[in-house]
Design a protein around this motif. Structure first.
Motif, PDB file in Angstrom:
ATOM      1  N   GLY A 198       0.811  -1.209   0.000  1.00  0.00           N
ATOM      2  CA  GLY A 198       0.000   0.000   0.000  1.00  0.00           C
ATOM      3  C   GLY A 198       0.845   1.258   0.000  1.00  0.00           C
ATOM      4  O   GLY A 198       0.601   2.192  -0.763  1.00  0.00           O
ATOM      5  N   LEU A 199       1.864   1.284   0.847  1.00  0.00           N
ATOM      6  CA  LEU A 199       2.755   2.448   0.885  1.00  0.00           C
ATOM      7  C   LEU A 199       3.500   2.598  -0.440  1.00  0.00           C
ATOM      8  O   LEU A 199       3.715   3.722  -0.918  1.00  0.00           O
ATOM      9  N   TRP A 200       3.892   1.473  -1.028  1.00  0.00           N
ATOM     10  CA  TRP A 200       4.584   1.524  -2.316  1.00  0.00           C
ATOM     11  C   TRP A 200       3.679   2.123  -3.398  1.00  0.00           C
ATOM     12  O   TRP A 200       4.119   2.934  -4.204  1.00  0.00           O
ATOM     13  N   LEU A 201       2.407   1.755  -3.421  1.00  0.00           N
ATOM     14  CA  LEU A 201       1.494   2.290  -4.431  1.00  0.00           C
ATOM     15  C   LEU A 201       1.293   3.797  -4.269  1.00  0.00           C
ATOM     16  O   LEU A 201       1.170   4.527  -5.259  1.00  0.00           O
ATOM     17  N   ILE A 202       1.273   4.275  -3.032  1.00  0.00           N
ATOM     18  CA  ILE A 202       1.157   5.714  -2.808  1.00  0.00           C
ATOM     19  C   ILE A 202       2.390   6.433  -3.343  1.00  0.00           C
ATOM     20  O   ILE A 202       2.294   7.469  -4.010  1.00  0.00           O
ATOM     21  N   VAL A 203       3.569   5.879  -3.045  1.00  0.00           N
ATOM     22  CA  VAL A 203       4.812   6.458  -3.567  1.00  0.00           C
ATOM     23  C   VAL A 203       4.822   6.407  -5.091  1.00  0.00           C
ATOM     24  O   VAL A 203       5.219   7.367  -5.765  1.00  0.00           O
ATOM     25  N   ALA A 204       4.368   5.292  -5.658  1.00  0.00           N
ATOM     26  CA  ALA A 204       4.338   5.153  -7.110  1.00  0.00           C
ATOM     27  C   ALA A 204       3.403   6.175  -7.750  1.00  0.00           C
ATOM     28  O   ALA A 204       3.693   6.696  -8.838  1.00  0.00           O
TER      29      ALA A 204
END
Length: 414
Positions: free
Chosen positions: A110-116
């Motif tokens: 989830g955090l990765w998708l926000i950063v992406a």
């Protein structure tokens, strides 16, 4: 008749030895996901290349055409169906992971998708960094996964109840937003009241909230609960029956509530100049944030599609499955391909870099100027088909790479 949504024979975190059986089940999920990814690219192609993309709303009943309305309206199916299927995939992950493993994975992904969203997707619109930051699909999926990291520890019935309460009840907040003197602040915009809200965080810098997360979280939670239908203990016949019941029920709820014109969408429908335009008014539902009726009329057909696609296996579904299995990869790349093509067209038409910089002050897309001589819908469709087809070999390669390199942990985040 038993209710597969309520039985508790398998819970997230248990180890399921029938993994190969589950894998045959999720093929239909990948096929449907691939189909919506292809349809989604049509709307983005229209954004970049259609002559009226930024001078008029394609759903404006006073100015739209039937082809224009349908071209835009069919893309409404993409985001809610994708969010629902993400929830279903989370449940299936839980059949192979312990509860703590699933929770940690969801938090990190989830955090990765926000950063992406901020570092990969938003720059694809502007070819600049942080100018503006647009919070769209990956943001909503990412923050929803962060919440799901905690919610998956709850009993199944609690997740189902909370998901239903959010999806069925979030439109009660419309009355708050439509109240006299209401202004959507930053946190409210993230929570429920996006509607293209532009929030300036520094001079000339802004966050544009298109996808407030609450409704999308509710939809992901219901998708998680839908995963019960894909357990090995549920027969093909029973699963398909329930998908049809649920899909038809969602469509029926849409028809009844929309006809009553009282709840489920912030804007009412009305009788128009002719029958077709009246139908368009009936179907024109609110996406930002997604209303209850928006979710019903999009997810309902998606559930019917899941039931139908399970027994279809041919070359077409094989192609769709490839796009579905590489959704993140495909989604990211197609934006850059479309914008690069638009940049070439922009300069070929005689525009300058100064005009490109100026366009950022008008709309959050570089190399797109309102009324700068874009193409008609026929050309837009041709560009869409060409771009999607050109990405297939790359998606097929990446799908094969993921399949043969499962030991590489980072691939599970793409």
């Amino acid at each position: 008749m038993t209710f597969p949504f309520i039985h508790t024979s398998v819970t997230a975190g248990s180890r399921n030895p029938a993994s190969s059986f589950i894998n045959t089940r999720i093929e239909s999920i990948d096929v449907l996901r691939g189909l919506i990814m292809i349809i989604m690219a049509l709307d983005h192609t229209r954004d970049f290349f259609h002559a009226q993309a930024y001078t008029d709303d394609p759903l404006n009943l006073d100015t739209t055409t039937p082809v224009m309305f349908v071209t835009r309206w069919i893309t409404h199916f993409c985001a809610p169906t994708f969010a629902l299927l993400c929830g279903t995939s989370i449940y299936l992950q839980g059949l192979r992971k312990s509860r703590s493993e699933l929770s940690l994975f969801l938090l990190k992904r989830g955090l990765w998708l926000i950063v992406a969203e901020v570092l990969l997707i938003a720059p694809a619109d502007t070819f600049t960094l942080f100018n503006p930051i647009t919070l769209v699909v990956f943001w909503s999926l990412g923050i929803s996964m962060v919440f799901m990291a905690g919610l998956t520890w709850l009993p199944f019935r609690a997740i189902l109840s909370i998901g239903l309460a959010i999806v069925l009840g979030h439109n009660l907040l419309d009355a708050v937003e439509q109240g006299s003197g209401f202004t959507s602040g930053f946190w409210w915009a993230l929570f429920h009241g996006g509607d293209h809200r532009v929030l300036e965080y520094a001079p000339g810098r802004a966050v544009v909230v298109l996808y407030p997360f609450l409704p999308w979280l509710g939809l992901m939670m219901l998708g998680y609960c839908l995963g019960r239908l894909f357990e090995p203990a549920v027969s093909d016949r029973k699963r398909q029956q329930w998908l049809v019941y649920l899909g038809a029920g969602a469509i029926g709820l849409f028809v009844v509530l929309r006809w009553l014109n009282g709840y489920g969408d912030p804007f009412s429908w009305s009788v128009q100049k002719d029958g077709l335009t009246t139908l368009f008014s009936f179907l024109k539902v609110h996406k930002y944030p997604p209303s209850l009726l928006y979710m019903c009329i999009t997810v309902g057909p998606g559930l019917l599609g899941l039931a139908l696609l399970e027994n279809v296996h041919n070359r077409v579904t094989g192609v769709l499955r490839t796009y579905g299995r590489t959704a993140f990869f495909y989604y990211t790349i197609h934006f850059y391909v479309l914008h690069t093509l638009r940049m070439i067209v922009f300069f070929a038409a005689g525009h300058t870099m100064m005009e490109a910089d100026k366009s950022l002050q008008i709309i959050p897309m570089r190399f797109v100027l309102p009324g700068d001589g874009g193409y008609n819908l026929g050309v837009v469709y041709l560009i869409w088909i060409a771009v999607v087809a050109s990405l297939y070999p790359l998606c097929r390669w990446f799908d094969a790479y993921k399949t043969t390199h499962k030991e590489q942990w980072w691939l599970s985040y793409l």
